[in-house]
Scaffold this motif. Structure first.
Motif, PDB file in Angstrom:
ATOM      1  N   ASP A  33       0.238  -1.215  -0.137  1.00 21.26           N
ATOM      2  CA  ASP A  33       0.360  -0.385   0.004  1.00 21.26           C
ATOM      3  C   ASP A  33       1.427   0.712   0.224  1.00 21.26           C
ATOM      4  N   ARG A  34       1.908   1.490   1.001  1.00 21.22           N
ATOM      5  CA  ARG A  34       2.934   2.298   0.583  1.00 21.22           C
ATOM      6  C   ARG A  34       3.434   2.584  -0.552  1.00 21.22           C
ATOM      7  N   PHE A  35       4.230   1.740  -1.472  1.00 19.79           N
ATOM      8  CA  PHE A  35       4.591   1.269  -2.628  1.00 19.79           C
ATOM      9  C   PHE A  35       3.571   2.304  -3.726  1.00 19.79           C
ATOM     10  N   LEU A  36       2.407   1.752  -3.567  1.00 22.57           N
ATOM     11  CA  LEU A  36       0.719   2.137  -4.342  1.00 22.57           C
ATOM     12  C   LEU A  36       1.290   3.640  -4.152  1.00 22.57           C
ATOM     13  N   ARG A  37       0.548   4.389  -2.959  1.00 20.72           N
ATOM     14  CA  ARG A  37       1.516   5.642  -2.654  1.00 20.72           C
ATOM     15  C   ARG A  37       1.903   6.094  -2.830  1.00 20.72           C
ATOM     16  N   LYS A  38       2.926   5.616  -2.801  1.00 21.13           N
ATOM     17  CA  LYS A  38       4.298   6.414  -3.014  1.00 21.13           C
ATOM     18  C   LYS A  38       4.352   6.152  -5.115  1.00 21.13           C
ATOM     19  N   TYR A  39       3.473   5.315  -5.583  1.00 25.23           N
ATOM     20  CA  TYR A  39       3.364   5.533  -6.963  1.00 25.23           C
ATOM     21  C   TYR A  39       2.438   6.413  -7.422  1.00 25.23           C
ATOM     22  N   VAL A  40       1.276   6.684  -6.863  1.00 24.16           N
ATOM     23  CA  VAL A  40       0.181   7.575  -7.297  1.00 24.16           C
ATOM     24  C   VAL A  40       0.554   8.834  -7.285  1.00 24.16           C
ATOM     25  N   GLU A  41       0.957   9.797  -5.625  1.00 26.76           N
ATOM     26  CA  GLU A  41       1.488  10.735  -5.441  1.00 26.76           C
ATOM     27  C   GLU A  41       2.734  11.042  -6.421  1.00 26.76           C
ATOM     28  N   SER A  42       3.592   9.948  -7.453  1.00 32.24           N
ATOM     29  CA  SER A  42       4.130  10.422  -8.247  1.00 32.24           C
ATOM     30  C   SER A  42       3.730  10.895  -9.009  1.00 32.24           C
ATOM     31  N   LEU A  43       2.323   9.993  -9.614  1.00 36.72           N
ATOM     32  CA  LEU A  43       1.677  10.080 -10.872  1.00 36.72           C
ATOM     33  C   LEU A  43       1.444  12.299 -11.107  1.00 36.72           C
ATOM     34  N   ASN A  44       0.608  11.819  -9.444  1.00 33.45           N
ATOM     35  CA  ASN A  44      -0.515  13.072 -10.010  1.00 33.45           C
ATOM     36  C   ASN A  44       0.276  14.288  -9.344  1.00 33.45           C
ATOM     37  N   THR A  45       1.915  14.153  -9.070  1.00 29.04           N
ATOM     38  CA  THR A  45       2.296  14.874  -9.582  1.00 29.04           C
ATOM     39  C   THR A  45       3.471  15.711 -10.380  1.00 29.04           C
ATOM     40  N   SER A  46       2.734  14.543 -11.814  1.00 30.53           N
ATOM     41  CA  SER A  46       4.440  14.508 -12.295  1.00 30.53           C
ATOM     42  C   SER A  46       5.662  14.097 -12.309  1.00 30.53           C
ATOM     43  N   ASP A  47       6.100  13.833 -10.954  1.00 31.08           N
ATOM     44  CA  ASP A  47       7.346  14.097 -10.649  1.00 31.08           C
ATOM     45  C   ASP A  47       8.346  12.541 -11.087  1.00 31.08           C
ATOM     46  N   GLU A  48       8.545  13.060 -12.234  1.00 32.27           N
ATOM     47  CA  GLU A  48       9.211  11.751 -13.039  1.00 32.27           C
ATOM     48  C   GLU A  48      10.620  11.523 -12.221  1.00 32.27           C
ATOM     49  N   PRO A  49      11.281  12.708 -11.852  1.00 31.41           N
ATOM     50  CA  PRO A  49      12.294  11.925 -11.257  1.00 31.41           C
ATOM     51  C   PRO A  49      12.345  10.964 -10.221  1.00 31.41           C
ATOM     52  N   ALA A  50      11.154  10.925  -9.056  1.00 26.62           N
ATOM     53  CA  ALA A  50      10.988  10.367  -8.143  1.00 26.62           C
ATOM     54  C   ALA A  50      10.115   8.949  -8.717  1.00 26.62           C
ATOM     55  N   LEU A  51       9.417   8.889  -9.616  1.00 28.63           N
ATOM     56  CA  LEU A  51       9.280   7.736  -9.926  1.00 28.63           C
ATOM     57  C   LEU A  51       9.774   7.044 -10.598  1.00 28.63           C
ATOM     58  N   SER A  52      11.306   7.563 -11.749  1.00 34.77           N
ATOM     59  CA  SER A  52      12.303   6.831 -11.700  1.00 34.77           C
ATOM     60  C   SER A  52      12.850   5.709 -10.350  1.00 34.77           C
ATOM     61  N   ARG A  53      13.021   7.010  -9.245  1.00 35.64           N
ATOM     62  CA  ARG A  53      13.673   6.203  -8.679  1.00 35.64           C
ATOM     63  C   ARG A  53      12.755   4.900  -7.740  1.00 35.64           C
ATOM     64  N   LEU A  54      11.293   5.483  -7.898  1.00 37.73           N
ATOM     65  CA  LEU A  54      10.882   4.147  -7.753  1.00 37.73           C
ATOM     66  C   LEU A  54      10.492   2.740  -8.459  1.00 37.73           C
ATOM     67  N   LEU A  55      10.652   2.412  -9.450  1.00 38.10           N
ATOM     68  CA  LEU A  55      10.538   2.275 -10.761  1.00 38.10           C
ATOM     69  C   LEU A  55      12.057   1.692 -11.123  1.00 38.10           C
ATOM     70  N   ASP A  56      13.321   2.079 -10.180  1.00 39.11           N
ATOM     71  CA  ASP A  56      14.515   1.581 -10.881  1.00 39.11           C
ATOM     72  C   ASP A  56      15.042   0.017 -10.515  1.00 39.11           C
ATOM     73  N   ALA A  57      14.400  -0.581  -9.290  1.00 37.58           N
ATOM     74  CA  ALA A  57      14.543  -1.898  -9.675  1.00 37.58           C
ATOM     75  C   ALA A  57      14.159  -2.631 -10.722  1.00 37.58           C
ATOM     76  N   HIS A  58      13.777  -2.170 -11.993  1.00 38.74           N
ATOM     77  CA  HIS A  58      13.633  -2.819 -13.168  1.00 38.74           C
ATOM     78  C   HIS A  58      14.297  -1.917 -14.175  1.00 38.74           C
ATOM     79  N   PRO A  59      14.856  -2.860 -15.339  1.00 37.63           N
ATOM     80  CA  PRO A  59      15.059  -2.517 -16.113  1.00 37.63           C
ATOM     81  C   PRO A  59      15.100  -0.908 -17.019  1.00 37.63           C
TER      82      PRO A  59
END
Length: 141
Positions: A33-59
């Motif tokens: 749930d915390r992971f998904l909330r961070k994901y949604v927050e990053s999408l809502n604010t169009s925070d591409e760097p934060a979303l990149s850090r969240l998604l850095d576990a895959h290539p």
């Protein structure tokens, strides 16, 4: 009294750290749930760097983050999700929210996996390579 307080504090601290037991290695839905909330927050604010850090576990997480921001970013979602799991360590998460412009529903289905003690979203189809244990995100034909 001070010794008792110190021992209670030490037990609480060790519990918070998770220790080396199996529980710290297994996925937690509260953590998802915390992971998904961070994901949604990053999408809502169009925070591409934060979303990149969240998604850095895959290539190529940065490339996928740009694609997600382009597709879903800036919606100001009030998001709720339901999840199902048919395979160990893999969840299908149906996210429903409200887009700000016309207050219309927005629906997104994500595949979330538990890999190497981290939550990982499967990349958007055709954007980047899919992680090793992720389920496919293409709809069945």
């Amino acid at each position: 009294m001070a010794a008792l307080l110190m021992s209670v504090f030490c037990v609480a601290l060790l519990s918070a750290c998770g220790g080396d037991g199996d529980a710290s290695k297994s996925p937690s839905m509260a953590d998802q749930d915390r992971f998904l909330r961070k994901y949604v927050e990053s999408l809502n604010t169009s925070d591409e760097p934060a979303l990149s850090r969240l998604l850095d576990a895959h290539p190529q997480g940065a490339k996928d983050a740009r694609a997600r921001i382009k597709a879903y970013g800036g919606q100001d979602w009030d998001v709720r999700w339901d999840r199902t799991s048919e395979f160990a360590g893999v969840w299908k998460v149906d996210m429903t929210g409200t887009a700000r412009a016309k207050n219309r529903p927005v629906q997104v289905t994500e595949t979330v996996t538990w890999e190497d003690k981290h939550w990982v979203l499967a990349p958007l189809p055709g954007v980047v390579p899919t992680p090793s244990n992720a389920a496919g995100t293409e709809p069945p034909s």
